[in-house]
Design an enzyme around this catalytic site. Structure first.
Site, short mmCIF file in Angstrom:
data_model
loop_
_atom_site.label_atom_id
_atom_site.label_comp_id
_atom_site.label_asym_id
_atom_site.label_seq_id
_atom_site.Cartn_x
_atom_site.Cartn_y
_atom_site.Cartn_z
N ASP A 2 16.90 9.03 44.11
CA ASP A 2 17.98 8.32 43.43
C ASP A 2 18.82 9.18 42.49
OD1 ASP A 2 16.82 6.15 44.66
OD2 ASP A 2 16.84 4.88 42.87
N HIS A 29 24.25 3.18 45.58
CA HIS A 29 23.53 2.96 44.32
C HIS A 29 24.51 2.63 43.19
CE1 HIS A 29 20.02 3.00 41.88
NE2 HIS A 29 20.17 4.19 41.33
N HIS A 68 26.32 3.23 38.09
CA HIS A 68 24.93 2.99 37.69
C HIS A 68 24.82 2.11 36.45
CE1 HIS A 68 20.66 3.87 36.82
NE2 HIS A 68 20.58 4.24 38.08
N HIS A 113 13.75 11.07 42.02
CA HIS A 113 15.12 11.28 41.56
C HIS A 113 15.55 12.74 41.74
CE1 HIS A 113 13.95 7.57 39.52
NE2 HIS A 113 15.24 7.30 39.41
#
Length: 277
Positions: free
Chosen positions: A99, A150, A154, A247
């Protein structure tokens, strides 16, 4: 159905049970529960850096996959139309998701590591980062990896945002990823920031043709808890069907890369096969 539902209400798909094709309208509002794997991540500033210099690294054995058996996390309840937390059970399949990138420092190193291990992952990209680094978007795709939406910026409060704002975050991210790819790729998956889901977020997934994707193994690498913690969590919590969260963006990812360099070959040696959701 309304009100908060614990993140223990995870989706578990067993055997031939198909995974969700999209999002429906009848959903609960889901929030993260901080005491189980898969709770929310809020960025690097949320936790101090923890090093591993105080004690030697101990690498536990990976759980061995058992053909035909995909044990769910405790308290798993399937929610129709909700996010995907597990892979269909084929005995050995697991997935790695990455991510908050792409990041010019850590994404290339992540890609090198995955190439060395022969593993294909799903990169959940922030739209504005994809727009800033189209070369990395192309490199991810050239490596055979998938890309998930995503959001564009964010927002961690996405579960409380109005439908129009949620739609804009998703649509703008898809457009940014598509443009960065040269127009050759549009994401089919959506991962909500912090794993925060609501009826509005899920409804907009359906409106935009995005399948909601979550995770079942979270070593909280975003908080830099130490290589030992990341390694131990992944090797002891991973079972057939697990979707692992890691991540490559959002801050210093040295611990993540070091830990994955240890756990990925051990998971493969234990008999796991890496698949994509």
């Amino acid at each position: 159905m309304s009100g908060a539902v614990s993140r223990r209400a995870l989706l578990f798909a067993l055997g031939g049970v198909g995974l969700l094709a999209g999002c429906g309208d009848d959903h609960a509002t889901w929030h993260s529960a901080g005491d189980i794997p898969g709770d929310s991540h809020e960025g690097d500033s949320a936790s101090p850096d923890v090093t591993d210099s105080a004690s030697p690294l101990v690498v536990p054995p990976a759980n061995k996959p058992t053909a035909g058996v995909c044990p769910p996390p405790p308290g798993v309840v399937q929610k129709s139309g909700g996010p995907q937390y597990s892979l269909p059970c084929h005995g050995t399949n697991i997935a790695l998701t990455v991510d908050d990138g792409p990041d010019p420092t850590y994404t290339p190193r992540m890609l090198d590591l995955l190439a060395q291990q022969g593993i294909r992952a799903t990169f959940c990209m922030i739209g504005r980062s994809a727009a800033a680094h189209p070369d990395l978007v192309k490199r991810v795709l050239d490596g055979g990896h998938h890309i998930a939406n995503h959001t564009f910026s964010h927002p961690l409060n996405i579960a409380k945002m109005a439908a129009g704002a949620v739609h804009a975050e998703m649509a703008k991210a898809t457009d940014a990823i598509a443009k960065a790819s040269g127009g050759n790729y549009r994401p089919a998956l959506f991962r909500s920031p912090g794993g925060a889901w609501s009826s509005t977020v899920l409804g907009q997934c359906g409106n935009l043709g995005l399948r909601p994707l979550d995770w079942s193994v979270d070593p909280r690498d975003w908080s830099r808890p130490g290589v030992q913690h990341i390694v131990t969590t992944i090797l002891t919590k991973t079972h057939p069907g697990s979707i692992i969260l890691e991540h490559d963006g959002g801050g210093n990812r040295e611990q993540t890369l070091t830990a994955l360099g240890i756990v990925l070959p051990r998971l493969r040696d234990a008999g796991y096969t890496f698949a994509q959701p």
